[in-house]
Design a protein around this motif. Sequence first.
Motif, PDB file in Angstrom:
ATOM      1  N   ASP A  22       0.642  -1.165   0.228  1.00  0.00           N
ATOM      2  CA  ASP A  22      -0.012   0.112  -0.063  1.00  0.00           C
ATOM      3  C   ASP A  22       0.789   1.085   0.108  1.00  0.00           C
ATOM      4  O   ASP A  22       0.739   2.251  -0.720  1.00  0.00           O
ATOM      5  CB  ASP A  22      -1.004   0.107   1.164  1.00  0.00           C
ATOM      6  CG  ASP A  22      -1.979  -0.996   1.047  1.00  0.00           C
ATOM      7  OD1 ASP A  22      -2.364  -1.203  -0.062  1.00  0.00           O
ATOM      8  OD2 ASP A  22      -2.826  -1.191   2.186  1.00  0.00           O
ATOM      9  N   LEU A  23       1.907   1.345   0.703  1.00  0.00           N
ATOM     10  CA  LEU A  23       2.906   2.351   0.783  1.00  0.00           C
ATOM     11  C   LEU A  23       3.410   2.607  -0.660  1.00  0.00           C
ATOM     12  O   LEU A  23       3.651   3.841  -1.069  1.00  0.00           O
ATOM     13  CB  LEU A  23       3.928   2.297   1.934  1.00  0.00           C
ATOM     14  CG  LEU A  23       3.370   2.257   3.280  1.00  0.00           C
ATOM     15  CD1 LEU A  23       4.581   1.735   4.155  1.00  0.00           C
ATOM     16  CD2 LEU A  23       2.998   3.803   3.719  1.00  0.00           C
ATOM     17  N   ALA A  24       3.697   1.545  -1.098  1.00  0.00           N
ATOM     18  CA  ALA A  24       4.377   1.733  -2.502  1.00  0.00           C
ATOM     19  C   ALA A  24       3.634   2.335  -3.538  1.00  0.00           C
ATOM     20  O   ALA A  24       3.915   3.157  -4.327  1.00  0.00           O
ATOM     21  CB  ALA A  24       5.116   0.421  -2.867  1.00  0.00           C
ATOM     22  N   ALA A  25       2.098   1.836  -3.492  1.00  0.00           N
ATOM     23  CA  ALA A  25       1.137   2.492  -4.372  1.00  0.00           C
ATOM     24  C   ALA A  25       1.004   3.921  -3.999  1.00  0.00           C
ATOM     25  O   ALA A  25       0.809   4.737  -4.882  1.00  0.00           O
ATOM     26  CB  ALA A  25      -0.282   1.725  -4.511  1.00  0.00           C
TER      27      ALA A  25
ATOM     28  N   ALA B  89      10.061  -9.943  -7.965  1.00  0.00           N
ATOM     29  CA  ALA B  89       9.252  -9.069  -7.163  1.00  0.00           C
ATOM     30  C   ALA B  89       9.448  -7.564  -7.507  1.00  0.00           C
ATOM     31  O   ALA B  89       8.363  -6.919  -7.579  1.00  0.00           O
ATOM     32  CB  ALA B  89       9.271  -9.383  -5.757  1.00  0.00           C
ATOM     33  N   ALA B  90      10.447  -7.186  -7.690  1.00  0.00           N
ATOM     34  CA  ALA B  90      10.774  -5.665  -7.983  1.00  0.00           C
ATOM     35  C   ALA B  90      10.290  -5.391  -9.477  1.00  0.00           C
ATOM     36  O   ALA B  90       9.749  -4.382  -9.630  1.00  0.00           O
ATOM     37  CB  ALA B  90      12.523  -5.352  -8.118  1.00  0.00           C
TER      38      ALA B  90
ATOM     39  N   TYR C 160       3.207  -2.931 -11.808  1.00  0.00           N
ATOM     40  CA  TYR C 160       1.892  -2.390 -11.073  1.00  0.00           C
ATOM     41  C   TYR C 160       1.945  -1.035 -10.562  1.00  0.00           C
ATOM     42  O   TYR C 160       0.866  -0.254 -10.531  1.00  0.00           O
ATOM     43  CB  TYR C 160       1.545  -3.365  -9.822  1.00  0.00           C
ATOM     44  CG  TYR C 160       0.826  -4.694 -10.196  1.00  0.00           C
ATOM     45  CD1 TYR C 160      -0.316  -4.507 -10.838  1.00  0.00           C
ATOM     46  CD2 TYR C 160       1.381  -5.687 -10.275  1.00  0.00           C
ATOM     47  CE1 TYR C 160      -1.120  -5.819 -11.410  1.00  0.00           C
ATOM     48  CE2 TYR C 160       0.812  -7.028 -10.600  1.00  0.00           C
ATOM     49  CZ  TYR C 160      -0.411  -6.887 -11.237  1.00  0.00           C
ATOM     50  OH  TYR C 160      -1.081  -8.122 -11.550  1.00  0.00           O
ATOM     51  N   VAL C 161       3.249  -0.555 -10.034  1.00  0.00           N
ATOM     52  CA  VAL C 161       3.306   0.826  -9.692  1.00  0.00           C
ATOM     53  C   VAL C 161       4.290   1.744 -10.334  1.00  0.00           C
ATOM     54  O   VAL C 161       4.629   2.733  -9.837  1.00  0.00           O
ATOM     55  CB  VAL C 161       3.303   1.008  -8.068  1.00  0.00           C
ATOM     56  CG1 VAL C 161       2.004   0.300  -7.483  1.00  0.00           C
ATOM     57  CG2 VAL C 161       4.511   0.281  -7.774  1.00  0.00           C
ATOM     58  N   GLY C 162       4.925   1.326 -11.541  1.00  0.00           N
ATOM     59  CA  GLY C 162       5.750   2.027 -12.124  1.00  0.00           C
ATOM     60  C   GLY C 162       5.195   3.059 -13.265  1.00  0.00           C
ATOM     61  O   GLY C 162       3.866   3.130 -12.968  1.00  0.00           O
ATOM     62  N   GLN C 163       5.941   3.976 -13.518  1.00  0.00           N
ATOM     63  CA  GLN C 163       5.149   4.995 -14.418  1.00  0.00           C
ATOM     64  C   GLN C 163       4.099   4.534 -15.384  1.00  0.00           C
ATOM     65  O   GLN C 163       2.971   5.225 -15.685  1.00  0.00           O
ATOM     66  CB  GLN C 163       6.328   5.874 -15.157  1.00  0.00           C
ATOM     67  CG  GLN C 163       5.913   7.178 -15.579  1.00  0.00           C
ATOM     68  CD  GLN C 163       6.930   8.011 -15.641  1.00  0.00           C
ATOM     69  OE1 GLN C 163       7.394   7.995 -16.990  1.00  0.00           O
ATOM     70  NE2 GLN C 163       7.347   9.027 -15.305  1.00  0.00           N
TER      71      GLN C 163
ATOM     72  N   LEU D 105      -4.567  -0.888  -8.369  1.00  0.00           N
ATOM     73  CA  LEU D 105      -2.840  -1.269  -8.468  1.00  0.00           C
ATOM     74  C   LEU D 105      -2.377  -2.043  -7.010  1.00  0.00           C
ATOM     75  O   LEU D 105      -1.791  -2.881  -7.146  1.00  0.00           O
ATOM     76  CB  LEU D 105      -2.114  -0.215  -8.756  1.00  0.00           C
ATOM     77  CG  LEU D 105      -2.511   0.438 -10.161  1.00  0.00           C
ATOM     78  CD1 LEU D 105      -1.637   1.877 -10.360  1.00  0.00           C
ATOM     79  CD2 LEU D 105      -1.937  -0.524 -11.402  1.00  0.00           C
ATOM     80  N   ALA D 106      -2.885  -1.208  -5.954  1.00  0.00           N
ATOM     81  CA  ALA D 106      -2.485  -1.959  -4.758  1.00  0.00           C
ATOM     82  C   ALA D 106      -2.867  -3.039  -4.333  1.00  0.00           C
ATOM     83  O   ALA D 106      -2.116  -4.417  -4.162  1.00  0.00           O
ATOM     84  CB  ALA D 106      -2.565  -0.924  -3.437  1.00  0.00           C
TER      85      ALA D 106
END
Length: 208
Positions: free
Chosen positions: A96-99, A163-164, A170-173, A194-195
């Motif tokens: 969630d923080l990444a998103a 995983a990266a 999912y959360v890249g540009q 996305l999250a």
Amino acid sequence: MAKGKYHSPRRLDAAAATRAAILDSARDLYIQRGYVNVTVAQIASAAGVAPQTVYASTGGKAEILRELLIPAIHDPSAARTLVAVARCDDPREVVDLAARGTRLAHEAHWTMLEALVPECRTEPIAAAVLEAGNAEYAAALAAIAARLTDLKALRPELSGDTAADVLWFYVGQDAWFSLVSHRKWTFDDAERWLASEAKRALLACPSR
């Protein structure tokens, strides 16, 4: 007695104000008309300066484009997100923080990014800035994947490197451009979906 250079604070302030006016004018013109359709003469006219002043203060069109992109590429949201991730012990919250972090970094500069990032591919100087920014972006997502690895939260078939890559998907540009720019989703809806999907793809126990 040796003479040193005289630095006038007033002159420095005037130079900074001129530079800011040029960059602001160029940003507005690039967004309104497209980078390729704007000339240095038009930027100078909008900023109320001579074309020679544009070159002396900020360089040509490509250098200006690079300067406009730098604050977006190095948005402080990334550093804050990594600090929060390092302190978090809940894998679901890590995703969630990444998103949220990638959303905030894009949303803060969205009008400019949406208009100018496609233009970067035609300008080597600006493309180099974007490439460096993407490398930093990828490194941040790798750090988030490493945190999930440390928490032993990943699906068993996933390595840290994979995983990266999943996080990048999912959360890249491109994910934000695809949903918000091309498909006209809101940032709220895009972040939520996305999250959720990233958790399904990454985590051994994706649900709360």
